[in-house]
Design a protein around this motif. Structure first.
Motif, PDB file in Angstrom:
ATOM      1  N   SER A   1       0.828  -1.211   0.000  1.00 12.36           N
ATOM      2  CA  SER A   1       0.000   0.000   0.000  1.00 12.36           C
ATOM      3  C   SER A   1       0.862   1.260   0.000  1.00 12.36           C
ATOM      4  CB  SER A   1      -0.971  -0.010   1.177  1.00 12.36           C
ATOM      5  OG  SER A   1      -0.283  -0.059   2.402  1.00 12.36           O
ATOM      6  N   SER A   2       2.003   1.225   0.692  1.00 18.27           N
ATOM      7  CA  SER A   2       2.872   2.403   0.688  1.00 18.27           C
ATOM      8  C   SER A   2       3.575   2.567  -0.657  1.00 18.27           C
ATOM      9  CB  SER A   2       3.887   2.344   1.825  1.00 18.27           C
ATOM     10  OG  SER A   2       4.763   1.255   1.671  1.00 18.27           O
ATOM     11  N   TRP A   3       3.890   1.464  -1.330  1.00 17.64           N
ATOM     12  CA  TRP A   3       4.522   1.547  -2.651  1.00 17.64           C
ATOM     13  C   TRP A   3       3.552   2.146  -3.671  1.00 17.64           C
ATOM     14  CZ3 TRP A   3       7.124  -3.210  -5.443  1.00 17.64           C
ATOM     15  CH2 TRP A   3       7.979  -2.749  -6.447  1.00 17.64           C
ATOM     16  N   ALA A   4       2.281   1.824  -3.514  1.00 14.89           N
ATOM     17  CA  ALA A   4       1.264   2.375  -4.424  1.00 14.89           C
ATOM     18  C   ALA A   4       1.197   3.896  -4.327  1.00 14.89           C
ATOM     19  CB  ALA A   4      -0.102   1.764  -4.116  1.00 14.89           C
ATOM     20  N   VAL A   5       1.560   4.442  -3.183  1.00 13.50           N
ATOM     21  CA  VAL A   5       1.600   5.899  -3.010  1.00 13.50           C
ATOM     22  C   VAL A   5       2.983   6.439  -3.365  1.00 13.50           C
ATOM     23  CG1 VAL A   5       1.440   7.755  -1.301  1.00 13.50           C
ATOM     24  CG2 VAL A   5      -0.196   5.856  -1.244  1.00 13.50           C
ATOM     25  N   ALA A   6       4.024   5.705  -2.979  1.00 16.33           N
ATOM     26  CA  ALA A   6       5.397   6.191  -3.163  1.00 16.33           C
ATOM     27  C   ALA A   6       5.797   6.300  -4.626  1.00 16.33           C
ATOM     28  CB  ALA A   6       6.368   5.273  -2.426  1.00 16.33           C
ATOM     29  N   PHE A   7       5.392   5.348  -5.460  1.00 14.79           N
ATOM     30  CA  PHE A   7       5.835   5.359  -6.857  1.00 14.79           C
ATOM     31  C   PHE A   7       5.341   6.605  -7.603  1.00 14.79           C
ATOM     32  CE2 PHE A   7       5.215   3.597 -11.304  1.00 14.79           C
ATOM     33  CZ  PHE A   7       6.503   3.900 -11.705  1.00 14.79           C
ATOM     34  N   PRO A   8       4.046   6.900  -7.596  1.00 10.47           N
ATOM     35  CA  PRO A   8       3.638   8.133  -8.285  1.00 10.47           C
ATOM     36  C   PRO A   8       4.209   9.387  -7.628  1.00 10.47           C
ATOM     37  CG  PRO A   8       1.703   6.902  -7.517  1.00 10.47           C
ATOM     38  CD  PRO A   8       2.910   6.141  -7.125  1.00 10.47           C
ATOM     39  N   ALA A   9       4.379   9.346  -6.310  1.00 14.07           N
ATOM     40  CA  ALA A   9       4.949  10.506  -5.613  1.00 14.07           C
ATOM     41  C   ALA A   9       6.374  10.768  -6.086  1.00 14.07           C
ATOM     42  CB  ALA A   9       4.918  10.293  -4.108  1.00 14.07           C
ATOM     43  N   VAL A  10       7.166   9.713  -6.248  1.00 13.95           N
ATOM     44  CA  VAL A  10       8.535   9.867  -6.729  1.00 13.95           C
ATOM     45  C   VAL A  10       8.540  10.451  -8.141  1.00 13.95           C
ATOM     46  CG1 VAL A  10      10.559   8.555  -7.527  1.00 13.95           C
ATOM     47  CG2 VAL A  10       9.640   8.162  -5.254  1.00 13.95           C
ATOM     48  N   LEU A  11       7.641   9.983  -8.975  1.00 10.43           N
ATOM     49  CA  LEU A  11       7.595  10.495 -10.351  1.00 10.43           C
ATOM     50  C   LEU A  11       7.266  11.984 -10.394  1.00 10.43           C
ATOM     51  CD1 LEU A  11       5.833   7.582 -12.260  1.00 10.43           C
ATOM     52  CD2 LEU A  11       8.283   8.059 -12.056  1.00 10.43           C
ATOM     53  N   VAL A  12       6.459  12.448  -9.457  1.00  7.81           N
ATOM     54  CA  VAL A  12       6.086  13.866  -9.410  1.00  7.81           C
ATOM     55  C   VAL A  12       7.162  14.699  -8.722  1.00  7.81           C
ATOM     56  CG1 VAL A  12       4.441  15.496  -8.400  1.00  7.81           C
ATOM     57  CG2 VAL A  12       3.609  13.414  -9.502  1.00  7.81           C
TER      58      VAL A  12
END
Length: 78
Positions: A49-60
């Motif tokens: 669940s944290s990866w699902a948030v972290a991946f798009p956050a890193v891209l932004v």
């Protein structure tokens, strides 16, 4: 092999996966204690669940961070 044009996305995927794995592991350990028999599954759920948030956050956030770093560092004279 993956085409070079996807390097930034692959970098974000790997970085966010490793960082969210470590952070969720520490947080889950502190909350549930590793002696709990369900710890691995708790950690896996927290990580996914944290990866699902972290991946798009890193891209932004990565391009913004690169620009900020470029403004903060001194470049050598040519």
């Amino acid at each position: 092999m993956i085409p070079a044009r996807y390097a930034n996305v692959l970098f974000g995927l790997i970085l966010s996966g490793l960082m969210s794995c470590m952070v969720s592991g520490i947080a889950t350990f502190r909350a549930a204690e590793a002696v709990d028999a369900g710890f691995p599954m708790l950690w896996l759920g927290a990580w996914l669940s944290s990866w699902a948030v972290a991946f798009p956050a890193v891209l932004v956030v990565a391009p913004l961070t690169r620009r900020l770093v470029a403004r903060l560092v001194v470049r050598p004279a040519d």
